[in-house]
Motif scaffolding. Structure first.
Motif, PDB file in Angstrom:
ATOM      1  N   GLY A 130       4.587   3.500  -8.834  1.00 45.34           N
ATOM      2  CA  GLY A 130       4.006   2.512  -7.063  1.00 45.34           C
ATOM      3  C   GLY A 130       4.018   0.702  -7.633  1.00 45.34           C
ATOM      4  O   GLY A 130       4.293   0.269  -9.015  1.00 45.34           O
ATOM      5  N   ILE A 167      11.351  12.653  -3.393  1.00 44.84           N
ATOM      6  CA  ILE A 167      10.748  11.476  -3.620  1.00 44.84           C
ATOM      7  C   ILE A 167      10.532  10.270  -2.444  1.00 44.84           C
ATOM      8  O   ILE A 167      10.933   9.776  -1.650  1.00 44.84           O
ATOM      9  CB  ILE A 167      10.915  10.249  -5.109  1.00 44.84           C
ATOM     10  CG1 ILE A 167      11.498  10.162  -6.265  1.00 44.84           C
ATOM     11  CG2 ILE A 167      10.501   9.115  -4.742  1.00 44.84           C
ATOM     12  CD1 ILE A 167      12.259   9.896  -7.029  1.00 44.84           C
ATOM     13  N   THR A 169       7.827   7.120  -0.540  1.00 49.32           N
ATOM     14  CA  THR A 169       7.782   5.968  -0.649  1.00 49.32           C
ATOM     15  C   THR A 169       6.686   5.746  -0.003  1.00 49.32           C
ATOM     16  O   THR A 169       6.925   5.677   1.404  1.00 49.32           O
ATOM     17  CB  THR A 169       8.820   4.725  -0.999  1.00 49.32           C
ATOM     18  OG1 THR A 169       9.058   5.255  -2.096  1.00 49.32           O
ATOM     19  CG2 THR A 169       7.696   3.644  -1.497  1.00 49.32           C
ATOM     20  N   ASP A 208       4.557   6.026  -5.126  1.00 48.88           N
ATOM     21  CA  ASP A 208       5.926   7.078  -5.317  1.00 48.88           C
ATOM     22  C   ASP A 208       5.049   8.700  -5.323  1.00 48.88           C
ATOM     23  O   ASP A 208       4.730   8.514  -6.046  1.00 48.88           O
ATOM     24  CB  ASP A 208       6.822   7.078  -6.101  1.00 48.88           C
ATOM     25  CG  ASP A 208       7.776   5.213  -5.649  1.00 48.88           C
ATOM     26  OD1 ASP A 208       7.551   5.081  -4.242  1.00 48.88           O
ATOM     27  OD2 ASP A 208       8.272   4.937  -6.539  1.00 48.88           O
TER      28      ASP A 208
END
Length: 359
Positions: A130, A167, A169, A208
């Motif tokens: 991240g 994934i 975010t 993430d």
């Protein structure tokens, strides 16, 4: 068959394969579009906290024997600081405030919570990396009320059908909030649809998370067969200007789990970690490695009058309990940025990051 010509048999085989590819592509696209809509529109509860020094103090006590210290020993303070003379929130210590506000019934079998999960069959979770921004400097630990607003900014699906990884975010924005302020007003002050606009945030974090399918018994058995074998290494950078080694213990992992209200079993239960996740031992938390990385970096920046303004990082390989890790770094761009990384016990690259600094 004449060389250079395509037979009728080849044509008959190729047509269904192309059709299968199109079906798989549509299925993949449909899954990605569905999860993108479901997760980015999911309304997450605002998380409030009071920025008292106690949690940060407990984290300092947990890490003080592991981190580099100043020669005069002033870094070690065993007495709880007072809110009458508040200190700034140390770098990365925001990670132990605003814990997930969920009940026991909102925990999944692996101990993670339901807030960000894409749902079955993606029941395994890992922290992939991240970035962090500090647009307003560190808030003071004076007991004032603050809020963390979370939203899922983006969802990506990777891998072929049946082996996809999701994934997610997540963006988190932390800011001061007056007592009694309506949630809608708080949201409008701190959150912005444009992720480049800091609004009235003091910390902006993107993380993430990777969600995967549970492993089959055959996959677990194969993983167990590799426990005693060295893994594949990614070569680490050279010419580090600082290196600091740390041995993460079970006590460290337990304390960090407690401070972050994190019940994920991969950090706590060795039997689960080996027989359900296929890892040889307990994993060091992603946010813990981030805390160690930033803490060691900031120690080296203090003498230069610098602080971290932005930090981007990626977790490349797991780090395990009772295996030494080494935090390394070197300046670039005449010291306005730093390359930092963590090496595993065999010298391979486990975490890679880049920090932009300011006075």
């Amino acid at each position: 068959m004449v060389r250079g010509r395509i037979s009728s048999i080849q044509v008959r085989i190729a047509r269904p394969l192309r059709s299968l590819d199109r079906v798989q592509c549509r299925a993949h696209s449909s899954l990605a579009e569905r999860l993108q809509h479901e997760l980015t529109t999911r309304k997450l509860p605002l998380m409030y906290d009071y920025l008292y020094p106690q949690p940060s103090h407990m984290l300092n006590l947990t890490l003080c024997d592991l981190l580099p210290q100043s020669p005069d020993g002033r870094d070690v303070q065993t007495r709880l600081p007072s809110v009458t003379t508040p200190s700034p929130l140390p770098i990365a210590h925001h990670l132990i405030y605003f814990p997930p506000q969920v009940t026991l019934s909102q925990l999944l079998p692996d101990g993670t919570d339901v807030l960000h999960t894409p749902g079955s069959p993606f029941n395994r979770r890992l922290w992939a990396g991240g970035n962090l921004r500090f647009p307003a400097g560190a808030p003071l630990l004076d007991g004032s009320r603050a809020v963390c607003i979370e939203s899922m900014r983006n969802v990506t699906v990777k891998g072929r059908e049946g082996e996809e990884k999701v994934i997610v975010t997540i963006e988190r924005r932390i800011g001061a909030v007056p007592e009694g302020e309506p949630e809608a007003q708080t949201w409008n002050r701190i959150w912005t649809d444009n992720d480049a606009d800091a609004g009235q945030s003091s910390v902006i974090e993107n993380r993430d998370l990777i969600f995967m399918r549970c492993k089959t018994a055959e996959q677990i058995q194969m993983d167990r067969g590799h426990f005693s074998k060295p893994g594949r290494n990614v070569k680490a950078p050279s010419d580090a200007t600082f290196r600091h080694s740390i041995l993460p213990t079970k006590s460290l992992l337990f304390r960090f789990s407690a401070l972050t209200f994190n019940a994920h079993l991969i950090h706590l239960d060795q039997d689960y970690t080996q027989n359900q996740e296929g890892y040889k031992n307990l994993l060091v938390h992603g946010p813990l490695t981030l805390t160690l990385l930033l803490s060691v970096l900031q120690h080296n920046l203090n003498s230069k009058g610098l602080r971290v303004d932005r930090f981007d990082y990626k977790n490349l390989a797991p780090l395990f309990v009772e295996e030494e890790l080494t935090v390394c770094g070197k300046p670039k761009n005449h010291g306005s940025a730093w390359d930092v990384w963590i090496e595993g016990p065999d010298g391979g690259l486990a975490v890679r990051g880049t920090a932009k600094t300011c006075k």
